[in-house]
Design a protein around this motif. Sequence first.
Motif, PDB file in Angstrom:
ATOM      1  N   SER A 117     -28.723  29.859  15.611  1.00 33.48           N
ATOM      2  CA  SER A 117     -28.212  28.331  15.313  1.00 33.48           C
ATOM      3  C   SER A 117     -27.408  28.814  14.369  1.00 33.48           C
ATOM      4  CB  SER A 117     -29.026  26.901  14.905  1.00 33.48           C
ATOM      5  OG  SER A 117     -27.946  26.470  14.265  1.00 33.48           O
ATOM      6  N   ASN A 118     -26.121  28.323  14.491  1.00 33.52           N
ATOM      7  CA  ASN A 118     -24.865  28.464  13.404  1.00 33.52           C
ATOM      8  C   ASN A 118     -25.219  27.474  12.315  1.00 33.52           C
ATOM      9  OD1 ASN A 118     -22.190  26.719  12.071  1.00 33.52           O
ATOM     10  ND2 ASN A 118     -22.137  28.678  12.928  1.00 33.52           N
ATOM     11  N   ARG A 119     -24.817  28.106  10.844  1.00 30.12           N
ATOM     12  CA  ARG A 119     -25.399  27.734   9.604  1.00 30.12           C
ATOM     13  C   ARG A 119     -25.182  26.251   9.148  1.00 30.12           C
ATOM     14  NH1 ARG A 119     -21.471  26.495   6.155  1.00 30.12           N
ATOM     15  NH2 ARG A 119     -19.041  26.639   6.836  1.00 30.12           N
ATOM     16  N   VAL A 120     -24.080  25.853  10.293  1.00 29.56           N
ATOM     17  CA  VAL A 120     -24.317  23.869   9.982  1.00 29.56           C
ATOM     18  C   VAL A 120     -25.182  23.411  10.360  1.00 29.56           C
ATOM     19  CG1 VAL A 120     -22.379  22.327  11.352  1.00 29.56           C
ATOM     20  CG2 VAL A 120     -21.623  24.606  10.457  1.00 29.56           C
ATOM     21  N   PHE A 121     -26.040  23.661  11.349  1.00 23.17           N
ATOM     22  CA  PHE A 121     -26.468  23.111  12.627  1.00 23.17           C
ATOM     23  C   PHE A 121     -28.517  23.532  11.789  1.00 23.17           C
ATOM     24  CE2 PHE A 121     -22.923  22.959  14.304  1.00 23.17           C
ATOM     25  CZ  PHE A 121     -22.698  21.223  14.635  1.00 23.17           C
ATOM     26  N   ALA A 122     -28.539  24.865  10.900  1.00 19.40           N
ATOM     27  CA  ALA A 122     -29.972  25.396  11.084  1.00 19.40           C
ATOM     28  C   ALA A 122     -30.846  24.982  10.378  1.00 19.40           C
ATOM     29  CB  ALA A 122     -29.113  27.465   9.942  1.00 19.40           C
ATOM     30  N   ASP A 123     -30.669  24.038   9.384  1.00 21.80           N
ATOM     31  CA  ASP A 123     -31.413  23.324   8.231  1.00 21.80           C
ATOM     32  C   ASP A 123     -31.498  22.574   9.461  1.00 21.80           C
ATOM     33  OD1 ASP A 123     -30.864  25.181   6.345  1.00 21.80           O
ATOM     34  OD2 ASP A 123     -30.034  24.003   5.659  1.00 21.80           O
ATOM     35  N   LEU A 124     -31.449  21.562  10.605  1.00 25.52           N
ATOM     36  CA  LEU A 124     -31.793  20.583  11.293  1.00 25.52           C
ATOM     37  C   LEU A 124     -33.201  21.512  11.966  1.00 25.52           C
ATOM     38  CD1 LEU A 124     -29.012  18.959  12.838  1.00 25.52           C
ATOM     39  CD2 LEU A 124     -30.108  18.499  10.358  1.00 25.52           C
ATOM     40  N   ASP A 125     -33.785  20.657  13.399  1.00 23.50           N
ATOM     41  CA  ASP A 125     -34.850  20.979  13.554  1.00 23.50           C
ATOM     42  C   ASP A 125     -34.608  21.824  14.844  1.00 23.50           C
ATOM     43  OD1 ASP A 125     -33.821  19.199  16.057  1.00 23.50           O
ATOM     44  OD2 ASP A 125     -34.805  17.644  15.159  1.00 23.50           O
ATOM     45  N   GLU A 126     -35.929  22.138  15.575  1.00 19.22           N
ATOM     46  CA  GLU A 126     -35.302  22.775  16.267  1.00 19.22           C
ATOM     47  C   GLU A 126     -34.503  22.858  17.841  1.00 19.22           C
ATOM     48  OE1 GLU A 126     -38.820  19.873  18.074  1.00 19.22           O
ATOM     49  OE2 GLU A 126     -38.488  21.394  16.404  1.00 19.22           O
ATOM     50  N   SER A 127     -34.413  22.103  17.903  1.00 19.19           N
ATOM     51  CA  SER A 127     -32.966  21.089  18.810  1.00 19.19           C
ATOM     52  C   SER A 127     -31.673  22.244  18.730  1.00 19.19           C
ATOM     53  CB  SER A 127     -33.477  19.671  19.130  1.00 19.19           C
ATOM     54  OG  SER A 127     -33.199  19.149  17.894  1.00 19.19           O
ATOM     55  N   TYR A 128     -31.708  22.311  17.939  1.00 22.61           N
ATOM     56  CA  TYR A 128     -30.423  23.232  17.689  1.00 22.61           C
ATOM     57  C   TYR A 128     -30.263  23.782  17.421  1.00 22.61           C
ATOM     58  CZ  TYR A 128     -28.879  18.694  15.641  1.00 22.61           C
ATOM     59  OH  TYR A 128     -28.675  16.863  16.316  1.00 22.61           O
ATOM     60  N   PHE A 129     -30.979  24.781  18.461  1.00 20.63           N
ATOM     61  CA  PHE A 129     -31.539  25.990  18.242  1.00 20.63           C
ATOM     62  C   PHE A 129     -31.608  26.203  20.120  1.00 20.63           C
ATOM     63  CE2 PHE A 129     -32.986  25.842  14.106  1.00 20.63           C
ATOM     64  CZ  PHE A 129     -32.581  26.988  13.285  1.00 20.63           C
ATOM     65  N   ARG A 130     -30.597  27.252  20.243  1.00 17.11           N
ATOM     66  CA  ARG A 130     -30.066  26.781  22.054  1.00 17.11           C
ATOM     67  C   ARG A 130     -29.449  28.255  22.438  1.00 17.11           C
ATOM     68  NH1 ARG A 130     -26.522  21.050  20.559  1.00 17.11           N
ATOM     69  NH2 ARG A 130     -28.349  19.863  20.421  1.00 17.11           N
ATOM     70  N   SER A 131     -29.055  28.474  21.702  1.00 19.43           N
ATOM     71  CA  SER A 131     -28.197  29.958  21.748  1.00 19.43           C
ATOM     72  C   SER A 131     -29.317  31.168  22.257  1.00 19.43           C
ATOM     73  CB  SER A 131     -27.089  30.627  21.524  1.00 19.43           C
ATOM     74  OG  SER A 131     -26.461  29.320  21.068  1.00 19.43           O
ATOM     75  N   ASP A 132     -30.202  31.536  23.252  1.00 19.04           N
ATOM     76  CA  ASP A 132     -31.130  32.887  23.568  1.00 19.04           C
ATOM     77  C   ASP A 132     -30.390  34.097  23.594  1.00 19.04           C
ATOM     78  OD1 ASP A 132     -32.475  34.251  24.853  1.00 19.04           O
ATOM     79  OD2 ASP A 132     -33.820  32.470  25.573  1.00 19.04           O
ATOM     80  N   LEU A 133     -30.655  34.268  22.265  1.00 13.92           N
ATOM     81  CA  LEU A 133     -30.277  36.160  22.532  1.00 13.92           C
ATOM     82  C   LEU A 133     -30.911  36.976  23.125  1.00 13.92           C
ATOM     83  CD1 LEU A 133     -29.577  35.922  18.416  1.00 13.92           C
ATOM     84  CD2 LEU A 133     -28.075  35.044  20.253  1.00 13.92           C
ATOM     85  N   GLY A 134     -32.284  36.869  23.700  1.00 18.29           N
ATOM     86  CA  GLY A 134     -33.177  38.008  24.513  1.00 18.29           C
ATOM     87  C   GLY A 134     -34.623  37.288  23.762  1.00 18.29           C
ATOM     88  N   ALA A 135     -34.907  38.426  24.317  1.00 22.26           N
ATOM     89  CA  ALA A 135     -37.095  38.581  24.161  1.00 22.26           C
ATOM     90  C   ALA A 135     -36.778  39.337  23.007  1.00 22.26           C
ATOM     91  CB  ALA A 135     -37.508  39.135  25.049  1.00 22.26           C
ATOM     92  N   LEU A 136     -38.410  38.339  22.423  1.00 24.48           N
ATOM     93  CA  LEU A 136     -39.071  38.729  20.582  1.00 24.48           C
ATOM     94  C   LEU A 136     -40.153  39.451  21.414  1.00 24.48           C
ATOM     95  CD1 LEU A 136     -39.421  39.386  17.688  1.00 24.48           C
ATOM     96  CD2 LEU A 136     -40.262  37.024  17.698  1.00 24.48           C
ATOM     97  N   HIS A 137     -40.428  40.834  21.311  1.00 21.40           N
ATOM     98  CA  HIS A 137     -41.918  41.044  22.023  1.00 21.40           C
ATOM     99  C   HIS A 137     -42.861  41.338  20.570  1.00 21.40           C
ATOM    100  CE1 HIS A 137     -39.788  41.718  25.356  1.00 21.40           C
ATOM    101  NE2 HIS A 137     -38.627  43.000  25.178  1.00 21.40           N
ATOM    102  N   LEU A 138     -44.321  40.059  20.259  1.00 19.46           N
ATOM    103  CA  LEU A 138     -44.985  40.061  19.654  1.00 19.46           C
ATOM    104  C   LEU A 138     -45.873  41.348  19.591  1.00 19.46           C
ATOM    105  CD1 LEU A 138     -45.444  39.251  16.794  1.00 19.46           C
ATOM    106  CD2 LEU A 138     -46.505  36.846  17.395  1.00 19.46           C
ATOM    107  N   ALA A 139     -46.548  42.358  19.641  1.00 23.62           N
ATOM    108  CA  ALA A 139     -47.517  43.236  19.831  1.00 23.62           C
ATOM    109  C   ALA A 139     -48.992  42.653  18.796  1.00 23.62           C
ATOM    110  CB  ALA A 139     -47.754  44.039  19.030  1.00 23.62           C
ATOM    111  N   GLY A 140     -49.435  41.991  19.684  1.00 23.54           N
ATOM    112  CA  GLY A 140     -50.838  41.833  19.311  1.00 23.54           C
ATOM    113  C   GLY A 140     -52.188  41.173  20.041  1.00 23.54           C
ATOM    114  N   PRO A 141     -53.138  40.579  19.967  1.00 31.40           N
ATOM    115  CA  PRO A 141     -54.209  40.371  20.424  1.00 31.40           C
ATOM    116  C   PRO A 141     -53.604  38.571  21.040  1.00 31.40           C
ATOM    117  CG  PRO A 141     -55.067  41.026  18.519  1.00 31.40           C
ATOM    118  CD  PRO A 141     -53.798  40.728  18.550  1.00 31.40           C
TER     119      PRO A 141
END
Length: 456
Positions: A357-381
């Motif tokens: 999310s761009n800085r203008v909207f980044a302090d708001l809730d999850e509904s403003y995080f719309r641009s999918d950059l790709g996968a985060l692979h989190l190794a763990g159980p």
Amino acid sequence: MDFGSITLTGPTPLNQHKTCVAGQPCVVKPIFGLHLQDNDLLHILDTCGIYVNGSAYPHLSLTADSGKHLPRWPSNNGQQSLSLGATASGSSVSWGSVAVTAMGGRYRLCWCAAGYSCSVVPEFRVDFGRFDLVGPMPLQQERTCTSGMSCVFTNITGYHLSEGDKIMVLDTCGRPGLAVPYLPRFVGDATGHPGQPRGISNGATDGGTTFAWGGEYFIAQTAKGGLYRLCWAANGFPQELPEHFGVDLGYIYVLGPNSIAYGRTCISGQLCAWQDLTGFGLEYGDRIMILHHCARFRGPHLGYNHSEDIVPRLPEKGKSLPARSNGTHNGSVYDWGGAELAAYMTAAGGQYRMCWSNRVFADLDESYFRSDLGALHLAGPAPLYQEQTCVGGQVCEWSGLQGYLLSDGDTIMILDTCGMDTAIVPKWSNPDAPRTRAISQPDISGGTRFSWGQVE
């Protein structure tokens, strides 16, 4: 003394008015005149008989010829805006099947008779009227939109623009025979395909000057950051495919990361950071949020806000600290905090989405995080509710731990509360563990088998 008459061949009257539309093939007819004939020629010029002033077209990369004739017109023998030979006894002139993609505006109809040289502009002296080309003007208009937000802009200028005109965002404006791919994730609209990511705007409003994407709800576009072309097509003509949008009126800056296929890996139980994100117009204060799915439009009553996409047990619900500079590029360094903030990733191992999310909207809730950059692979159980049983007085060992990207060398420590020194379980023996703490032997079975005894 009157000793006879003279017949002057040519167009008449000299105030004829013709119109074509940018992005379409152009046919000028009927041309009225006296003794017109096939193969008469027509030149579209600013002033008949005078070469075009190339400096009046700043969007043009001048060449020896294009600096003398109107740019972005089909050519005849290398001369742009020179017609093919007239047909229908001189009453119809065209430039063939090739679309005119020139700047909209008012020009002059300049004629030269068949049988004469008609090879250079000064020979087209006969001005027989006005020629209007409907379309955008000038052709170096600029606009900016932000990935993850609705794209709307106003004040597109032109000549006789109309409501219902459309713009398609492309890498290269199309034309028949040129394979131009759609721009991924630039949401658009087309008949029968509302809201599909085709890059086609809604029909223009405000007299053809205001353009928006995403149907009646202005669905956000999530294209990767970059510089793209604004390609125009007139109302009343096909507006479905890239080849229908041949008029390049300028460019659009899309602010955002320049890839939609990033892949990053972090380890559950550890801090997570990276510093090589690149893009277009990234800034200090942009953020990334780790979610099951990046926010997406689900309908007029649901919008973008979907709390079920939040990943449990991530720092700040998965939202990074404000992006920083790596010393070269702004907005390229992302992390969730250091040890002083106890910002450890303790979510279940798995594959999640990195949502920007761009800085203008980044302090708001999850509904403003719309641009999918790709996968985060989190190794763990995973999942985080697995159960095992050991028997007091016996060596404790078991297998079958489930997870994501588990590996040899992983270990488990038995505690009352994970991560707290005060939660050490007494009398749990592993003779090879530091200070006889309840740390398992390093696994040698792909991260699935653990023992607190000697490994044979």
